[in-house]
Design an enzyme around this catalytic site. Structure first.
Site, mmCIF file in Angstrom:
data_model
loop_
_atom_site.group_PDB
_atom_site.id
_atom_site.type_symbol
_atom_site.label_atom_id
_atom_site.label_comp_id
_atom_site.label_asym_id
_atom_site.label_seq_id
_atom_site.Cartn_x
_atom_site.Cartn_y
_atom_site.Cartn_z
ATOM 1 N N TYR A 199 0.832 -1.203 0.000
ATOM 2 C CA TYR A 199 0.000 0.000 0.000
ATOM 3 C C TYR A 199 0.869 1.257 0.000
ATOM 4 C CZ TYR A 199 -3.176 3.675 1.526
ATOM 5 O OH TYR A 199 -3.883 4.853 1.620
ATOM 6 N N GLU A 232 4.980 2.528 15.019
ATOM 7 C CA GLU A 232 5.773 2.332 13.799
ATOM 8 C C GLU A 232 4.873 2.015 12.608
ATOM 9 O OE1 GLU A 232 8.953 2.719 13.171
ATOM 10 O OE2 GLU A 232 9.129 1.696 11.247
ATOM 11 N N TYR A 237 -2.042 -0.873 10.456
ATOM 12 C CA TYR A 237 -2.593 -1.393 9.205
ATOM 13 C C TYR A 237 -3.951 -2.032 9.442
ATOM 14 C CZ TYR A 237 -3.033 -4.127 4.914
ATOM 15 O OH TYR A 237 -3.480 -4.648 3.738
ATOM 16 N N VAL A 238 -4.913 -1.659 8.592
ATOM 17 C CA VAL A 238 -6.227 -2.313 8.581
ATOM 18 C C VAL A 238 -6.422 -2.837 7.155
ATOM 19 C CG1 VAL A 238 -8.721 -1.992 8.834
ATOM 20 C CG2 VAL A 238 -7.158 -0.754 10.345
ATOM 21 N N GLY A 294 -13.930 2.546 11.407
ATOM 22 C CA GLY A 294 -13.530 2.959 12.760
ATOM 23 C C GLY A 294 -12.565 2.020 13.464
ATOM 24 N N GLY A 333 -9.364 1.436 12.725
ATOM 25 C CA GLY A 333 -8.076 2.108 12.887
ATOM 26 C C GLY A 333 -8.114 3.051 14.081
ATOM 27 N N TYR A 337 -5.683 12.192 11.098
ATOM 28 C CA TYR A 337 -4.834 12.449 12.264
ATOM 29 C C TYR A 337 -5.074 13.852 12.813
ATOM 30 C CZ TYR A 337 -2.377 8.256 10.624
ATOM 31 O OH TYR A 337 -2.065 6.984 10.220
#
Lengths: 147, 147
Positions: free
Chosen positions: A11, A69, A72-73, A81, A83, A117
């Site tokens: 990704y 670090e 990932y989903v 939701g 993540g 974020y």
């Protein structure tokens, strides 16, 4: 876990950079003094994502921080939701462990992630750039070490 | 050490951010499981600088890295190669400990430092930006954690 790491790397368009092996991960995470920790997200007994983190330290704050670090989903479970649930879990862990900061890096072209974020109140540290020494250059500098 | 941290913060124009106390540093560095390590540079029995570092972890490389949080040489001892000596010592430590990377951050206006790091073969990670969650925003996210 290695499978999830490879999916994440694809990704990020960095699939060619993955050289980790299962035994590397085992050695780093399941030893007496692990350098990192990992949470696995499950839904109906199926793995849908992971987050790997470790502790850093701020000299100015005088306290450890929690550094994420990788998060990932799997694509088919995004936008639901999960993540954010993982981030909230880690934020809580950071608070419980007395950390002054919770930090992570984002690729500057990943606009959806950046917007997300910022909605959480994260600050982008615009003036700091990471320098990385690796491979031959690392060995060259190491060879100059005195006693 | 706290004195050196404050001097460094002043140089970085971040003096107002230092809230660390001696007991914070003692708790983090001189405990059973230290989160960070520190080297002190001495010349003729006088302290002239320090470097504080910890281990991070790269999932792609599958190995720990050495992350240098702070490197400081007192102004009157700069330009004499002491900073490079400390970096070489740490690079060697990284190699000895099986780390795949040696990394640190630099302020993007610190041109002399950037030139120096590039002369060592360090790569600037231009596309990565650090996100930081702290204070109220951290507590707010932590409060959303489920079980």
């Amino acid at each position: 876990m290695l499978g999830l790491i490879c999916e994440l790397a694809e990704y990020e368009k960095l699939g060619h950079e993955v050289v980790a092996t299962e035994s590397d991960l085992h050695a780093a995470l399941f030893c007496e003094k692990p350098v990192a920790e990992c949470i696995i997200a499950e839904l109906d007994n199926a793995v849908i994502g992971f987050a790997l983190f470790f502790h850093n330290f701020s000299t100015f704050v005088g306290k450890p921080g929690l550094y994420l670090e990788d998060l990932y989903v799997k694509p088919e479970f995004r936008g639901k939701g999960y993540g954010k649930k993982m981030l909230a879990h880690l934020a809580n862990l950071a608070v419980q462990r007395g950390c002054g900061r919770f930090e992570w890096a984002v690729l500057d072209w990943n606009a959806p992630a950046i917007r997300f974020y910022q909605s959480l109140g994260a600050q982008m540290m615009e003036t700091w750039k990471i320098n990385r020494l690796t491979g031959e250059a690392l060995l060259r500098l190491a060879a100059e070490a005195g006693d």
